[in-house]
Write a protein that holds these residues in place. Structure first.
Motif, PDB file in Angstrom:
ATOM      1  N   LEU A   7       0.596  -1.055  -0.055  1.00  0.00           N
ATOM      2  CA  LEU A   7       0.067   0.025  -0.020  1.00  0.00           C
ATOM      3  C   LEU A   7       0.983   1.332  -0.142  1.00  0.00           C
ATOM      4  O   LEU A   7       1.793   1.407   0.644  1.00  0.00           O
ATOM      5  CB  LEU A   7      -0.862  -0.063   1.346  1.00  0.00           C
ATOM      6  CG  LEU A   7      -1.806  -1.165   1.377  1.00  0.00           C
ATOM      7  CD1 LEU A   7      -2.752  -0.889   2.580  1.00  0.00           C
ATOM      8  CD2 LEU A   7      -2.544  -1.322   0.094  1.00  0.00           C
TER       9      LEU A   7
ATOM     10  N   THR B 225       6.199   5.169   1.919  1.00  0.00           N
ATOM     11  CA  THR B 225       6.084   4.261   0.584  1.00  0.00           C
ATOM     12  C   THR B 225       7.484   3.453   0.309  1.00  0.00           C
ATOM     13  O   THR B 225       7.409   2.358   0.260  1.00  0.00           O
ATOM     14  CB  THR B 225       5.602   5.111  -0.207  1.00  0.00           C
ATOM     15  OG1 THR B 225       4.417   5.846  -0.036  1.00  0.00           O
ATOM     16  CG2 THR B 225       5.284   4.171  -1.739  1.00  0.00           C
TER      17      THR B 225
ATOM     18  N   ALA C  53      -0.780  -0.451  -4.668  1.00  0.00           N
ATOM     19  CA  ALA C  53      -2.036   0.084  -4.516  1.00  0.00           C
ATOM     20  C   ALA C  53      -1.649   1.518  -4.108  1.00  0.00           C
ATOM     21  O   ALA C  53      -1.455   1.638  -3.040  1.00  0.00           O
ATOM     22  CB  ALA C  53      -2.855  -0.484  -3.747  1.00  0.00           C
ATOM     23  N   GLY C  54      -1.890   2.588  -5.087  1.00  0.00           N
ATOM     24  CA  GLY C  54      -2.020   4.180  -4.828  1.00  0.00           C
ATOM     25  C   GLY C  54      -1.747   4.751  -5.885  1.00  0.00           C
ATOM     26  O   GLY C  54      -1.409   4.836  -6.939  1.00  0.00           O
TER      27      GLY C  54
ATOM     28  N   ASP D  93      -2.103  -0.346  -9.179  1.00  0.00           N
ATOM     29  CA  ASP D  93      -3.468   0.471  -9.040  1.00  0.00           C
ATOM     30  C   ASP D  93      -3.024   2.083  -8.986  1.00  0.00           C
ATOM     31  O   ASP D  93      -2.476   2.182  -8.009  1.00  0.00           O
ATOM     32  CB  ASP D  93      -4.305  -0.111  -7.792  1.00  0.00           C
ATOM     33  CG  ASP D  93      -5.262   1.224  -7.422  1.00  0.00           C
ATOM     34  OD1 ASP D  93      -5.738   2.112  -8.177  1.00  0.00           O
ATOM     35  OD2 ASP D  93      -5.146   1.241  -6.078  1.00  0.00           O
TER      36      ASP D  93
ATOM     37  N   SER E  81      -6.688   4.612  -6.912  1.00  0.00           N
ATOM     38  CA  SER E  81      -7.341   4.520  -5.437  1.00  0.00           C
ATOM     39  C   SER E  81      -6.998   5.974  -4.835  1.00  0.00           C
ATOM     40  O   SER E  81      -5.585   6.393  -5.041  1.00  0.00           O
ATOM     41  CB  SER E  81      -6.918   3.336  -4.878  1.00  0.00           C
ATOM     42  OG  SER E  81      -5.573   3.052  -4.777  1.00  0.00           O
TER      43      SER E  81
ATOM     44  N   THR F  58      -7.680   4.002   1.778  1.00  0.00           N
ATOM     45  CA  THR F  58      -7.597   2.584   1.891  1.00  0.00           C
ATOM     46  C   THR F  58      -8.626   1.948   1.498  1.00  0.00           C
ATOM     47  O   THR F  58      -8.292   0.734   0.673  1.00  0.00           O
ATOM     48  CB  THR F  58      -7.278   2.445   3.361  1.00  0.00           C
ATOM     49  OG1 THR F  58      -6.067   3.272   3.810  1.00  0.00           O
ATOM     50  CG2 THR F  58      -7.023   0.851   3.773  1.00  0.00           C
TER      51      THR F  58
ATOM     52  N   ASN G 113      -8.112   1.466  -2.161  1.00  0.00           N
ATOM     53  CA  ASN G 113      -7.104   0.553  -2.580  1.00  0.00           C
ATOM     54  C   ASN G 113      -7.664  -0.768  -2.637  1.00  0.00           C
ATOM     55  O   ASN G 113      -7.160  -1.588  -3.682  1.00  0.00           O
ATOM     56  CB  ASN G 113      -5.869   0.686  -1.387  1.00  0.00           C
ATOM     57  CG  ASN G 113      -5.190   1.722  -1.216  1.00  0.00           C
ATOM     58  OD1 ASN G 113      -4.569   2.113  -0.372  1.00  0.00           O
ATOM     59  ND2 ASN G 113      -5.091   2.718  -2.372  1.00  0.00           N
TER      60      ASN G 113
ATOM     61  N   GLU H 286      -9.801  -1.513  -5.709  1.00  0.00           N
ATOM     62  CA  GLU H 286      -9.217  -1.541  -7.037  1.00  0.00           C
ATOM     63  C   GLU H 286      -8.458  -2.751  -7.088  1.00  0.00           C
ATOM     64  O   GLU H 286      -8.237  -3.378  -8.352  1.00  0.00           O
ATOM     65  CB  GLU H 286      -8.187  -0.135  -7.151  1.00  0.00           C
ATOM     66  CG  GLU H 286      -9.144   1.142  -7.284  1.00  0.00           C
ATOM     67  CD  GLU H 286      -9.691   1.071  -8.915  1.00  0.00           C
ATOM     68  OE1 GLU H 286      -9.121   0.467  -9.863  1.00  0.00           O
ATOM     69  OE2 GLU H 286     -10.976   1.217  -9.186  1.00  0.00           O
TER      70      GLU H 286
ATOM     71  N   THR I 228       1.959  -3.018   4.621  1.00  0.00           N
ATOM     72  CA  THR I 228       1.817  -1.340   5.172  1.00  0.00           C
ATOM     73  C   THR I 228       2.414  -1.338   6.563  1.00  0.00           C
ATOM     74  O   THR I 228       2.826  -2.329   7.033  1.00  0.00           O
ATOM     75  CB  THR I 228       0.338  -0.972   5.015  1.00  0.00           C
ATOM     76  OG1 THR I 228       0.142   0.440   5.231  1.00  0.00           O
ATOM     77  CG2 THR I 228      -0.580  -1.657   6.187  1.00  0.00           C
TER      78      THR I 228
ATOM     79  N   SER J 267      -6.423  -1.593   7.458  1.00  0.00           N
ATOM     80  CA  SER J 267      -6.087  -1.976   6.004  1.00  0.00           C
ATOM     81  C   SER J 267      -6.787  -3.368   5.767  1.00  0.00           C
ATOM     82  O   SER J 267      -7.503  -3.908   4.845  1.00  0.00           O
ATOM     83  CB  SER J 267      -4.736  -1.966   5.562  1.00  0.00           C
ATOM     84  OG  SER J 267      -4.355  -0.674   5.772  1.00  0.00           O
TER      85      SER J 267
END
Length: 252
Positions: A87, A107, A128-129, A162, A165, A168, A171, A174, A191, A199
């Motif tokens: 994430l 990240t 995802a982000g 992704d 999104s 969360t 995220n 998607e 994460t 999450s």
């Protein structure tokens, strides 16, 4: 303004450092009026609260008290999962030394751990982000685009990315859409430890079987005496923990 754009604003108002500062401001107003004792008391409480919330030991105790515990995993624990999902945690839109946007510290830590697990397990990697609701510029590159470049430095590539999104829940939804085409329902979710409970809830509601793979665990960084002095790290952790505790309560 979209409703999602209100979330980071409202959230900031109830979290440190804004909430204690607003309380101190209210105390100052009262102190100038006919309720000086109440006003001074509020100012004292707000200063004490901000001091304590900025101390790293207080932040770690808050995480233990307010969030469900999560445990670290080892590569062999991922035998039953089909993919590793990382994430996003923000980007640095201006990184002149690279000439392109770069992953923010959260990240980068998540990406590195996800890549480490991917290399040792052979599991494919997803990220995802997109552009979060709190982003200064909605036209900035999505996190997934930045992550796809950065993760190559760790010797792996993203199989799924992704870039749409913004939070969360998105995220999770998607990722469900992207991974459904390959029949992926069992994932290891990467994460920060404080972000993990909410999450996991979001991804399980989206239909995934989730193995939490948390990173970024708190650890003493300075001598005990220094730890009880306010620090940016202590305040940041307290803020993250309180935000996630509130978010988890709302999500439930």
């Amino acid at each position: 303004m979209l409703s999602g754009e209100l979330k980071p604003i409202l959230t900031a108002l109830v979290l440190p450092p804004v909430a204690p500062l607003l309380l101190a401001l209210l105390g100052l107003v009262l102190a100038w009026g006919k309720r000086a004792r109440i006003g001074l008391a509020l100012i004292g409480v707000s200063i004490a609260a901000l001091w304590l919330l900025s101390c790293y030991p207080v932040a770690t105790r808050l995480s233990e008290a307010l969030l469900p515990p999560v445990q670290a995993v080892k590569p062999e624990d991922l035998a039953g999962v089909q993919a590793i999902v990382v994430l996003g945690g923000g980007t640095l839109p201006a990184a002149p030394e690279y000439g392109a946007a770069q992953p923010a510290t959260p990240t980068l830590g998540r990406l590195r751990y996800g890549a480490w697990l991917a290399r040792r397990t052979g599991k494919p990697l997803a990220f995802a982000g997109g552009v979060g609701w709190a982003a200064a510029d909605m036209q900035m590159p999505p996190e997934a685009e930045v992550a796809a470049r950065a993760v190559q430095d760790f010797g792996v590539t993203l199989r799924w990315a992704d870039s749409k999104s913004r939070d969360t829940v998105e995220n999770a939804n998607e990722m469900k859409r992207l991974l459904a085409a390959d029949g992926v329902t069992r994932i290891a979710l990467v994460t920060d430890f404080w972000h993990m409970p909410r999450s996991v809830l979001a991804f399980e509601r989206a239909g995934f079987s989730v193995l939490p793979a948390p990173t970024g665990f708190p650890a003493p960084m300075v001598r005990p005496l220094l730890a009880w002095l306010p620090s940016p790290e202590g305040l940041a952790l307290s803020r993250a923990v309180i935000r996630e505790a509130l978010g988890l309560w709302v999500a439930r």
